[in-house]
Scaffold this active site. Sequence first.
Site, PDB file in Angstrom:
ATOM      1  N   PHE A 173      67.977 -40.258 -54.554  1.00 13.55           N
ATOM      2  CA  PHE A 173      66.795 -40.367 -55.418  1.00 13.55           C
ATOM      3  C   PHE A 173      67.119 -41.091 -56.728  1.00 13.55           C
ATOM      4  CE2 PHE A 173      64.574 -36.239 -53.714  1.00 13.55           C
ATOM      5  CZ  PHE A 173      64.356 -36.864 -52.506  1.00 13.55           C
TER       6      PHE A 173
ATOM      7  N   ASN B 205      72.008 -43.785 -45.385  1.00 16.23           N
ATOM      8  CA  ASN B 205      71.927 -43.837 -46.840  1.00 16.23           C
ATOM      9  C   ASN B 205      72.139 -42.443 -47.430  1.00 16.23           C
ATOM     10  OD1 ASN B 205      69.529 -42.782 -48.673  1.00 16.23           O
ATOM     11  ND2 ASN B 205      68.683 -43.085 -46.602  1.00 16.23           N
TER      12      ASN B 205
ATOM     13  N   LYS C 208      56.135 -34.579 -46.684  1.00 17.06           N
ATOM     14  CA  LYS C 208      57.015 -35.331 -45.786  1.00 17.06           C
ATOM     15  C   LYS C 208      58.104 -34.409 -45.261  1.00 17.06           C
ATOM     16  CE  LYS C 208      59.488 -39.708 -45.284  1.00 17.06           C
ATOM     17  NZ  LYS C 208      59.732 -41.026 -45.905  1.00 17.06           N
TER      18      LYS C 208
ATOM     19  N   SER D 235      64.573 -35.013 -47.762  1.00 18.71           N
ATOM     20  CA  SER D 235      65.743 -35.879 -47.857  1.00 18.71           C
ATOM     21  C   SER D 235      67.011 -35.045 -47.738  1.00 18.71           C
ATOM     22  CB  SER D 235      65.753 -36.624 -49.189  1.00 18.71           C
ATOM     23  OG  SER D 235      67.003 -37.279 -49.375  1.00 18.71           O
TER      24      SER D 235
ATOM     25  N   ASN E  64      69.812 -35.864 -49.027  1.00 17.42           N
ATOM     26  CA  ASN E  64      70.752 -36.345 -50.039  1.00 17.42           C
ATOM     27  C   ASN E  64      70.641 -35.663 -51.397  1.00 17.42           C
ATOM     28  OD1 ASN E  64      71.766 -38.300 -48.204  1.00 17.42           O
ATOM     29  ND2 ASN E  64      69.954 -39.544 -48.588  1.00 17.42           N
ATOM     30  N   THR E  65      69.777 -34.664 -51.526  1.00 12.62           N
ATOM     31  CA  THR E  65      69.682 -33.855 -52.738  1.00 12.62           C
ATOM     32  C   THR E  65      70.002 -32.422 -52.362  1.00 12.62           C
ATOM     33  OG1 THR E  65      68.023 -35.298 -53.761  1.00 12.62           O
ATOM     34  CG2 THR E  65      68.147 -33.027 -54.558  1.00 12.62           C
TER      35      THR E  65
ATOM     36  N   ASN F 166      61.305 -38.034 -42.119  1.00 11.52           N
ATOM     37  CA  ASN F 166      62.339 -38.566 -42.983  1.00 11.52           C
ATOM     38  C   ASN F 166      63.547 -38.960 -42.130  1.00 11.52           C
ATOM     39  OD1 ASN F 166      63.904 -39.065 -45.397  1.00 11.52           O
ATOM     40  ND2 ASN F 166      62.640 -37.544 -46.449  1.00 11.52           N
TER      41      ASN F 166
END
Length: 343
Positions: A122, A118, A219, A185, A187-188, A248
């Site tokens: 967010f 994925n 996390k 994450s 993805n940011t 994560n």
Amino acid sequence: MLERLYRPLFSTVLVRLDAETAHHVAMLVIRALGASPAVARLVRRRTVARGTRVRALGLVFPTPFGLAAGFDKNAVGVRGLGALGFGHVEIGTVTALPQPGNPRPRLFRLPADAALVNRMGFNNEGAEAVAARLARLRRQGGLPIVGVNIGKSRAVSVDDAIDDYRVSARLLAPHADYLVVNVSSPNTPGLRGLQELDRLEPLLTAVRSEAQGTPLLVKIAPDLEDDAIRRIADLVVRLDLAGVVATNTTIGRRGLSTPSGEVRAMGEGGLSGEPLKTRSLEVLRVLRAALPPGRCLISVGGVTTADDVRERLELGADLVQGYTGFLYRGPGWANDLAGSPRG
């Protein structure tokens, strides 16, 4: 029984939909299950086995197994998810500013690996809207234990991240049973750099000041070196935080059965599911050795079966979470894993 019913539905209908559309279809059903506290209680009595109670974070969890952040980003399905057997639901990731996330497609199945990739980014309605929804749900009652996972707004620079997280914590902590700072994450842009201690310590200190006594965890990514994980554990103790959520998704792609060309075509993003199991267990061992008793460890990554839950508890996890297995196993999955006893 629910899994037997779900498998043909998944293989004949849901698999024909792109992964994100299938998720939205499933969420409509989950929201219907939780349409009212009375409906949720009825569903829970008929579908949920008795779990093993666990004390953690100053709370009594009806089962050690819960749903990881990422599935219910906006707290729209919390009550229905509790009815399906999750002892706790971690919503989010929620950001201070509402944001649409990355362009679609951004969620991909790897059935041969029981995995997902994925790069959602967010996508969520923002802290103010989610806080208002949680406040309404609290008044109505019938919720499982609810954790809230917060992250950095994409429009905010890394240098301004502290104030951004403070806003989210201030709005959401009053409605959360526990709060999780997500700095892991992939993805940011720039987010994982916040795991460096010189940035992480002032961030966690600031969020703690806004948490209003709500248990606070951080996390972390599975891609950190063991020494970096130990340093974060030391920081958790020094700041007197409640604990760590590990782990994560990973940016790694090694050891997959899915053809490499298909994996490359999916592009960037975090990998979750079965391939994460080995590293997640390694990180759990490192953290349990580094953290003193009383610091909560929530283990997530590659959890698929009741034996997986049992193994995490035996290795010292206080709670266990899953996500990807829910997509592949369906609505009976939480029930199957919820009653896994320690030892």
